[in-house]
Write a protein that holds these residues in place. Structure first.
Motif, PDB file in Angstrom:
ATOM      1  N   ASN A  63      14.888  10.810 -72.654  1.00 50.81           N
ATOM      2  CA  ASN A  63      14.261  11.907 -73.211  1.00 50.81           C
ATOM      3  C   ASN A  63      15.420  12.731 -73.829  1.00 50.81           C
ATOM      4  OD1 ASN A  63      13.982  14.867 -73.210  1.00 50.81           O
ATOM      5  ND2 ASN A  63      11.584  14.087 -71.892  1.00 50.81           N
ATOM      6  N   ASP A  64      15.431  12.980 -75.417  1.00 49.26           N
ATOM      7  CA  ASP A  64      16.262  13.627 -75.853  1.00 49.26           C
ATOM      8  C   ASP A  64      16.981  15.080 -75.204  1.00 49.26           C
ATOM      9  OD1 ASP A  64      13.729  14.988 -76.626  1.00 49.26           O
ATOM     10  OD2 ASP A  64      14.029  15.059 -78.708  1.00 49.26           O
ATOM     11  N   HIS A  65      16.132  15.896 -74.467  1.00 42.98           N
ATOM     12  CA  HIS A  65      16.034  17.214 -74.083  1.00 42.98           C
ATOM     13  C   HIS A  65      17.293  17.437 -72.971  1.00 42.98           C
ATOM     14  CE1 HIS A  65      15.342  21.373 -73.675  1.00 42.98           C
ATOM     15  NE2 HIS A  65      14.597  21.255 -71.874  1.00 42.98           N
ATOM     16  N   PHE A  66      17.322  15.659 -72.081  1.00 45.26           N
ATOM     17  CA  PHE A  66      18.301  15.817 -71.527  1.00 45.26           C
ATOM     18  C   PHE A  66      19.311  14.310 -72.037  1.00 45.26           C
ATOM     19  CE2 PHE A  66      14.628  17.424 -69.231  1.00 45.26           C
ATOM     20  CZ  PHE A  66      15.017  18.371 -68.392  1.00 45.26           C
ATOM     21  N   ASN A  67      19.705  15.026 -73.147  1.00 46.20           N
ATOM     22  CA  ASN A  67      21.279  14.060 -73.540  1.00 46.20           C
ATOM     23  C   ASN A  67      20.322  12.650 -73.742  1.00 46.20           C
ATOM     24  OD1 ASN A  67      23.013  16.489 -73.474  1.00 46.20           O
ATOM     25  ND2 ASN A  67      22.732  16.584 -71.621  1.00 46.20           N
ATOM     26  N   ASN A  68      19.219  12.157 -74.343  1.00 48.21           N
ATOM     27  CA  ASN A  68      18.955  10.983 -74.136  1.00 48.21           C
ATOM     28  C   ASN A  68      19.313  10.567 -72.991  1.00 48.21           C
ATOM     29  OD1 ASN A  68      17.866  10.773 -76.843  1.00 48.21           O
ATOM     30  ND2 ASN A  68      19.798  11.574 -77.524  1.00 48.21           N
ATOM     31  N   LEU A  69      19.409  11.345 -71.773  1.00 48.30           N
ATOM     32  CA  LEU A  69      19.215  10.307 -70.516  1.00 48.30           C
ATOM     33  C   LEU A  69      17.820   9.642 -70.123  1.00 48.30           C
ATOM     34  CD1 LEU A  69      21.905  12.570 -68.301  1.00 48.30           C
ATOM     35  CD2 LEU A  69      22.130  10.131 -69.111  1.00 48.30           C
ATOM     36  N   SER A  70      17.920   8.441 -68.951  1.00 48.72           N
ATOM     37  CA  SER A  70      16.777   8.353 -68.876  1.00 48.72           C
ATOM     38  C   SER A  70      16.443   9.515 -67.240  1.00 48.72           C
ATOM     39  CB  SER A  70      16.919   6.692 -68.026  1.00 48.72           C
ATOM     40  OG  SER A  70      16.994   6.347 -69.429  1.00 48.72           O
ATOM     41  N   VAL A  71      14.835  10.434 -67.866  1.00 52.04           N
ATOM     42  CA  VAL A  71      14.902  11.126 -66.426  1.00 52.04           C
ATOM     43  C   VAL A  71      13.100  10.763 -66.046  1.00 52.04           C
ATOM     44  CG1 VAL A  71      16.412  12.565 -67.319  1.00 52.04           C
ATOM     45  CG2 VAL A  71      13.885  12.872 -68.001  1.00 52.04           C
ATOM     46  N   ASN A  72      12.996  11.507 -64.933  1.00 53.95           N
ATOM     47  CA  ASN A  72      11.506  11.563 -64.379  1.00 53.95           C
ATOM     48  C   ASN A  72      11.181  12.585 -64.238  1.00 53.95           C
ATOM     49  OD1 ASN A  72       8.891  11.550 -62.104  1.00 53.95           O
ATOM     50  ND2 ASN A  72       9.861   9.696 -61.982  1.00 53.95           N
ATOM     51  N   LEU A  73      10.105  13.586 -64.930  1.00 56.43           N
ATOM     52  CA  LEU A  73       9.233  14.446 -64.794  1.00 56.43           C
ATOM     53  C   LEU A  73       8.742  15.069 -64.378  1.00 56.43           C
ATOM     54  CD1 LEU A  73       9.194  14.797 -69.095  1.00 56.43           C
ATOM     55  CD2 LEU A  73      11.163  16.002 -67.562  1.00 56.43           C
ATOM     56  N   SER A  74       8.551  14.238 -63.031  1.00 61.46           N
ATOM     57  CA  SER A  74       7.412  14.536 -62.038  1.00 61.46           C
ATOM     58  C   SER A  74       8.009  14.541 -60.906  1.00 61.46           C
ATOM     59  CB  SER A  74       6.510  13.788 -61.627  1.00 61.46           C
ATOM     60  OG  SER A  74       5.958  13.213 -63.562  1.00 61.46           O
ATOM     61  N   LEU A  75       9.438  14.048 -60.213  1.00 62.59           N
ATOM     62  CA  LEU A  75       9.997  14.267 -59.499  1.00 62.59           C
ATOM     63  C   LEU A  75      11.669  14.705 -59.643  1.00 62.59           C
ATOM     64  CD1 LEU A  75       8.421  10.704 -57.732  1.00 62.59           C
ATOM     65  CD2 LEU A  75       8.205  13.099 -57.062  1.00 62.59           C
ATOM     66  N   SER A  76      12.037  14.618 -58.518  1.00 63.73           N
ATOM     67  CA  SER A  76      13.575  15.098 -58.145  1.00 63.73           C
ATOM     68  C   SER A  76      14.260  13.740 -57.527  1.00 63.73           C
ATOM     69  CB  SER A  76      14.074  16.587 -57.462  1.00 63.73           C
ATOM     70  OG  SER A  76      13.390  16.404 -56.610  1.00 63.73           O
ATOM     71  N   VAL A  77      15.706  14.314 -57.889  1.00 64.21           N
ATOM     72  CA  VAL A  77      16.178  13.398 -56.659  1.00 64.21           C
ATOM     73  C   VAL A  77      16.785  14.194 -55.703  1.00 64.21           C
ATOM     74  CG1 VAL A  77      16.163  10.804 -58.115  1.00 64.21           C
ATOM     75  CG2 VAL A  77      18.092  12.881 -58.924  1.00 64.21           C
ATOM     76  N   VAL A  78      18.110  13.058 -55.358  1.00 63.18           N
ATOM     77  CA  VAL A  78      18.702  13.950 -53.913  1.00 63.18           C
ATOM     78  C   VAL A  78      20.091  13.261 -53.956  1.00 63.18           C
ATOM     79  CG1 VAL A  78      19.139  13.988 -51.238  1.00 63.18           C
ATOM     80  CG2 VAL A  78      17.346  14.363 -52.392  1.00 63.18           C
ATOM     81  N   GLN A  79      20.924  13.850 -53.628  1.00 61.81           N
ATOM     82  CA  GLN A  79      22.877  13.499 -53.994  1.00 61.81           C
ATOM     83  C   GLN A  79      23.277  13.698 -52.813  1.00 61.81           C
ATOM     84  OE1 GLN A  79      25.179  15.323 -54.888  1.00 61.81           O
ATOM     85  NE2 GLN A  79      26.894  13.875 -54.391  1.00 61.81           N
ATOM     86  N   VAL A  80      23.493  13.179 -51.877  1.00 61.28           N
ATOM     87  CA  VAL A  80      24.917  12.868 -50.822  1.00 61.28           C
ATOM     88  C   VAL A  80      26.293  12.431 -51.119  1.00 61.28           C
ATOM     89  CG1 VAL A  80      24.693  12.860 -48.280  1.00 61.28           C
ATOM     90  CG2 VAL A  80      22.126  12.836 -49.458  1.00 61.28           C
ATOM     91  N   PRO A  81      26.937  13.717 -51.022  1.00 58.70           N
ATOM     92  CA  PRO A  81      27.993  13.344 -51.211  1.00 58.70           C
ATOM     93  C   PRO A  81      29.080  12.449 -50.389  1.00 58.70           C
ATOM     94  CG  PRO A  81      27.893  15.130 -50.176  1.00 58.70           C
ATOM     95  CD  PRO A  81      26.642  15.359 -50.418  1.00 58.70           C
ATOM     96  N   THR A  82      30.097  11.370 -51.275  1.00 59.74           N
ATOM     97  CA  THR A  82      30.407  10.231 -50.249  1.00 59.74           C
ATOM     98  C   THR A  82      30.954  10.303 -49.135  1.00 59.74           C
ATOM     99  OG1 THR A  82      30.664   9.771 -52.863  1.00 59.74           O
ATOM    100  CG2 THR A  82      31.990   8.483 -51.108  1.00 59.74           C
ATOM    101  N   ASN A  83      31.553  11.501 -48.399  1.00 55.42           N
ATOM    102  CA  ASN A  83      32.358  11.373 -47.303  1.00 55.42           C
ATOM    103  C   ASN A  83      30.489  12.214 -46.297  1.00 55.42           C
ATOM    104  OD1 ASN A  83      31.515  14.048 -48.370  1.00 55.42           O
ATOM    105  ND2 ASN A  83      33.176  14.790 -47.163  1.00 55.42           N
TER     106      ASN A  83
END
Length: 1036
Positions: A63-83
């Motif tokens: 998606n070019d609106h998001f710096n040409n990154l591959s994204v999913n416009l229907s869902l979010s993702v969750v990041q958990v810190p490494t520690n």
């Protein structure tokens, strides 16, 4: 701008409401099992080809609106810190109830297609991001991102604060404990922002200010000041006994005295105590300085595994509305430091005040790295709007539980597209600043290193307006904007162009006002003599659109003719396509600037004959037989440009010219092309010749020639366009030498010519740079470096003028000692990567661009450590020819030998021919250079009050330099403190004040080998702990 900011704030508020409602309806279940899309694990498979746990198949599309990154416009993702543990019950429950945000994320994006990243940063540590995108660990398997130490999170979670950090340096703190203490202090500094103030005191039997010159005061927690203190942390060493009572009394006194001056945050106050124990409770100190109001919170951090004195320290925290934490290992530091933020946020939560906060301009490098974002132009600056999310459950009301912070980003480049650049004139521009006076956006802001590696400078986010509008010596413009006034201001300015080598003198009129609903103010600068008059003409829409769609036509990429971002169905349109749909009535709902479009259509029709003219030249082989001329180009004041290539694109000497790679050579959001601006400052009909510095460094030798097109109508003479060519330098030089050999004598013979061995011939431009000389290596150099004696004489005679300029965003060499830095310990996971990449790139870029840096040879002789580039202020000269002097001659006495020269302006150009006889040796005369000299601020105080400040040159004396650094630390400009403040609340439950539990999770065992490998072997650490526990018992 207000409309854009308002819409982003509304989207953020909808997220707050949805999050609080979702949490209110949720009952925590410690046994909850829930599979969610982990940002790192999505689309990952095991050895058997099955989706890994917490991964799963996750649809991603570019998606070019998001710096040409591959994204999913229907869902979010969750990041958990490494520690942290992915399946920790607190995280699983938080992820579960926050799934409700997905619907709001999508709805916000449908309402406002200009939105980019939306997110929720949880107080538990996880980060929910929309749209969903794959995250990638670095080469060490680590993602160095924790949402809770991001500026937007901290700023939204807490009120502004004054903080004194007390560090125990008694003998029992030797070894690993002092290392952990340093890291704890560094992590506390990470949590302080631009609206906070701080100081650090080390104590044993005496009080030691970590920065001695800041005795008894606080300074703003900007990046420069925090880094300065980090450098001093490494100088701490442990000895003696610890007299905590004296240190506490000193800290309370500082906070009280500084508050009474009217400076600082004038809001929350805290003392951070980093120690390995306290033998008593010091209730007499608290009774004298802090009770009964308890305005200063106490946050003790017990260093080490020993718990003998935990009760005393916890009592201090509970008795002073603070929080107690115990830190046994480096792995414990981050999580335990973060806990104080949630305590500081309690009054705001109980008040239920959802303050909207806006960050200064920044780039989140950890996020960009995790997204594997590759941007040729380098990372783009962003501001974030954020709001806190609270627990609204009745049973937790007086606990003031912060659930997290929601936010959305606003790229500053998108804001600049809102500016009607065509109405500001050739040299006009817009800019914006924060409540602290820091630049949000300005065409002279240089946040990145100049080089192939587009990396941020250390202090890129705290460049003050006075450092880019430096002619305003009294800070009138800055202070008026900081205080959110509306008004005007005028001054003479010197604007540098072409990477600072050239200068344009002009008179600017400034207009400024505040941006409602934000802490920002915006200003517009208009240059007198440009942009006052506009030329308008009418053409038919059909004719204009026909000529606009020709292949040699382009429009300014960053100008907004039609707003194609507002609706999803318009996002795929180019500006020319949008103009066509709007003007033909097929898309009446498109928001377009009709006046600008009518002007650009007129320009398209008027300039259309150029295409046939250029084509005719290209077909006429005799006109350009050796293909010396490579490109012809034209630009108009409406952002329209036409280009014609006379050679194939892959054969161009400078392939970056007129592309996005050449930022100064094209129309963009904040300026006209360099060749257009410089041509506009020349006498009408004059051609401007120059060697672009951006290409000369890469040995792509070309010459640009351009001229402005003016319409002369009595007193009105607007510049409507500029036209020019790019030619090979070799072609241009050959033409010059041919002309030099032609004489007007009857016999055609020259009595003297540039072929003579007794003379040197130069062709220089109006800024003194050499375009043609017999010595090819001198091409592009400043004339004074080659002929210092002649240049000095030209300056004395007034043929050239020296103009002193200042660069407050410069980088200078700094020779650091060989001792290990506290910053090296700030992230033990990435220490190897930093040493092998960041430092090497640092040094390489420094050497490549040493033109900008000071030659600190004296420091080099004194230093035994490594070289680094650090922010500094410099003064350097630029040179401009005197237009009224067309020809002059002069003589130079070189130790008894008279050397003659003649300089003559070449008509209708900015060029001068200089002929110098070389019979005399003038090498003893020093060259005239453009090398910068480092300067520093020196302030004079009357008592405690600042009298005045001035800049002086850096001297060799180390003690003197230290004094200047101290002056700079003390010197603080006006700022407007945030209006919202929540220091305490009478209903606050102060008994939630901590425990001696340490960070624990199944992941800790996996992290310890990484940390041990970075610092030392695990066996050594264990042995050292035992030894220092014994030391501690003996001392106490």
């Amino acid at each position: 701008m207000e409309e854009v900011f308002r819409k982003k704030a509304e989207a953020t508020r909808r997220l707050v409401e949805a999050a609080e409602e979702a949490h209110h309806q949720h009952e925590d279940n410690p046994d909850l099992q829930y599979e969610y899309f982990n940002a790192v694990l999505i689309n990952e498979v095991d050895e058997e080809g099955n989706n890994v746990e917490l991964g799963g198949e996750f649809l991603l599309e570019p998606n070019d609106h998001f710096n040409n990154l591959s994204v999913n416009l229907s869902l979010s993702v969750v990041q958990v810190p490494t520690n942290m543990y992915n399946k920790d019950p607190d995280i699983v429950n938080g992820v579960y109830w926050s799934e409700a945000l997905n619907k709001v994320f999508v709805d916000n994006f449908e309402r406002d297609p200009t939105l980019i990243w939306q997110y929720f940063g949880s107080a538990k540590g996880f980060f929910r991001q929309y749209p969903g995108v794959k995250w990638h660990p670095d080469e060490h398997g680590v993602i160095g991102f924790d949402c809770r130490n991001r500026k937007w999170y901290i700023q939204a979670a807490t009120s502004p604060k004054d903080v004194v950090i007390l560090v125990d340096v008694s003998g029992s703190m030797k070894g690993l404990r002092l290392t952990i203490a340093r890291q704890t202090v560094s992590s506390i500094l990470d949590t302080l922002g631009e609206d906070d103030f701080f100081n650090i005191i080390a104590y044993n039997q005496e009080i030691h200010y970590v920065e001695p010159c800041l005795n008894g005061t606080l300074i703003r927690a900007d990046r420069t000041n925090k880094d300065h203190f980090r450098e001093h942390l490494d100088k701490l060493f442990a000895k003696g006994i610890g007299l905590l009572g004296d240190a506490l009394a000193e800290a309370f006194t500082i906070l009280s005295d500084f508050n009474q001056t009217g400076h600082g945050s004038l809001c929350s106050q805290a003392i951070m105590l980093v120690t390995d124990g306290a033998t008593e409770m010091y209730d007499d100190v608290f009774e004298k300085y802090n009770w009964p109001e308890r305005k200063v919170r106490i946050f003790p951090y017990l260093i080490g595994r020993e718990s003998a004195f935990a009760d005393n320290l916890k009592w201090m925290a509970c008795a002073n509305k603070g929080y107690f934490s115990q830190i046994s290992t480096l792995a414990d530091v981050q999580e335990n430091v973060m806990r104080y933020l949630h305590v500081m946020s309690r009054p705001k939560v109980i008040d239920h005040e959802h303050d909207t906060v806006w960050t200064e301009a920044y780039v989140d490098s950890a996020l960009s790295q995790a997204h594997k974002l590759k941007n040729k132009a380098g990372p783009s600056l962003t501001t974030t709007v954020a709001m806190p999310v609270f627990s609204t459950k009745n049973e937790t009301k007086n606990q003031g539980i912060l659930l997290g912070v929601v936010g959305t980003d606003i790229p500053l480049q998108e804001l600049m597209k809102l500016i009607p650049k065509h109405m500001l004139g050739i040299h006009g521009y817009a800019f914006a600043i924060t409540n602290n006076g820091y630049v949000l956006t300005h065409p002279d802001l240089r946040p990145l290193y100049q080089g192939s590696q587009k990396r941020r400078k250390p202090n890129y986010s705290s460049v003050d307006l006075s450092e880019v509008e430096w002619e305003d010596k009294d800070d009138f413009l800055r202070n008026a904007m900081v205080n959110r006034r509306t008004g005007t201001f005028s001054m003479e300015v010197k604007k540098t162009v072409d990477r600072g080598r050239r200068v344009l003198k002009m008179h600017n009129d400034y207009y400024f006002t505040d941006i409602k609903g934000t802490p920002f103010s915006v200003g517009v600068a208009l240059s007198r003599g440009q942009g006052k008059y506009f030329f308008r003409g009418n053409v038919s829409v059909e004719a204009g659109l026909r000529d606009l769609e020709q292949p040699d036509v382009a429009l300014a990429n960053e100008w907004t003719y039609c707003n194609t971002e507002e609706q999803h169905e318009h996002r795929h349109l180019t500006q020319i396509q949008a103009i066509k749909l709007f003007m033909t009535g097929r898309r009446p709902h498109l928001r377009c600037d009709r006046e600008l479009i009518q002007e650009v259509l007129f320009d398209a029709v008027v300039t259309a004959p150029l295409e046939a003219y250029w084509t005719g030249l290209a077909l006429n082989k005799s006109e350009n037989s050796d293909k010396g001329v490579e490109i012809a180009f034209l630009g108009t004041r409406t952002g329209l440009s036409r280009t014609n290539l006379f050679v194939p694109a892959d054969q161009l000497s400078n392939q970056d010219f007129l592309t996005a790679e050449d930022k100064e050579g094209v129309f963009n959001a904040d300026h006209f092309p360099l060749w257009y601006k410089r041509a506009a400052e020349q006498v009408p009909g004059t051609f401007l010749y120059s060697i672009p510095f951006s290409t000369a460094l890469e040995n792509k030798s070309v010459v640009l020639a351009s001229t402005a097109i003016q319409l002369l109508d009595d007193r009105k003479s607007p510049i409507v366009a500029a036209v020019g060519i790019q030619m090979k330098l070799e072609f241009f030089q050959r033409k010059f030498w041919t002309a030099c050999r032609q004489c007007t004598a009857l016999d055609g013979k020259c009595s003297i010519s540039c072929d003579n061995a007794d003379i040197n011939c130069y062709l220089i431009d109006n800024n003194g740079f050499i375009l043609v000389t017999e010595e090819q290596s001198q091409t592009g150099l400043f004339f004074g470096e080659v002929e210092g004696a002649v240049m000095n004489k030209l300056l004395q005679m007034g043929s050239f003028k020296r103009i002193m300029l200042y660069d407050y965003q410069a980088l200078c060499k700094d020779y650091a000692g060989s001792s290990d830095s506290a910053r090296t310990l700030s992230d033990p996971f990435t220490v190897v990567k930093w040493l092998l990449t960041e430092l090497v790139i640092f040094l390489l870029e420094f050497n490549l661009y040493s033109w900008w840096n000071v030659d600190l040879s004296v420091k080099a002789q004194r230093s035994r450590g490594k070289t680094m580039m650090v922010p500094c202020d410099t003064e350097y000269p630029a040179f401009v020819s005197e237009r009224t002097i067309k020809e002059t001659t002069g003589n130079i006495d070189c130790e008894g030998c008279i050397r003659s020269f003649v300089i003559q302006q070449i008509p209708s150009s900015n060029l001068f021919m200089v002929v110098v006889d070389n019979k005399c040796d003038c090498s003893s005369s020093p060259p005239v250079t453009m090398d910068p000299i480092e300067i520093m601020i020196q302030c004079v105080y009357v008592g405690e009050a600042l009298n005045f400040c001035s800049f002086i040159y850096i001297l060799d004396a180390f003690e003197h330099n230290e004094s200047l650094k101290c002056d700079r630390l003390k010197f603080q400009k006006d700022r407007k403190k945030p209006e919202s403040c929540h220091p305490f609340h009478p209903e606050e439950n102060a008994m939630e004040c901590g425990s001696a539990t340490r960070l624990s999770s199944p992941l800790t065992a996996a992290l310890l080998p990484l940390i041990a490998a970075t610092i030392s072997r695990a066996e050594d650490i264990s042995e050292e702990l035992k030894m220092h526990e014994e030391d501690h018992r003996m001392l106490h």
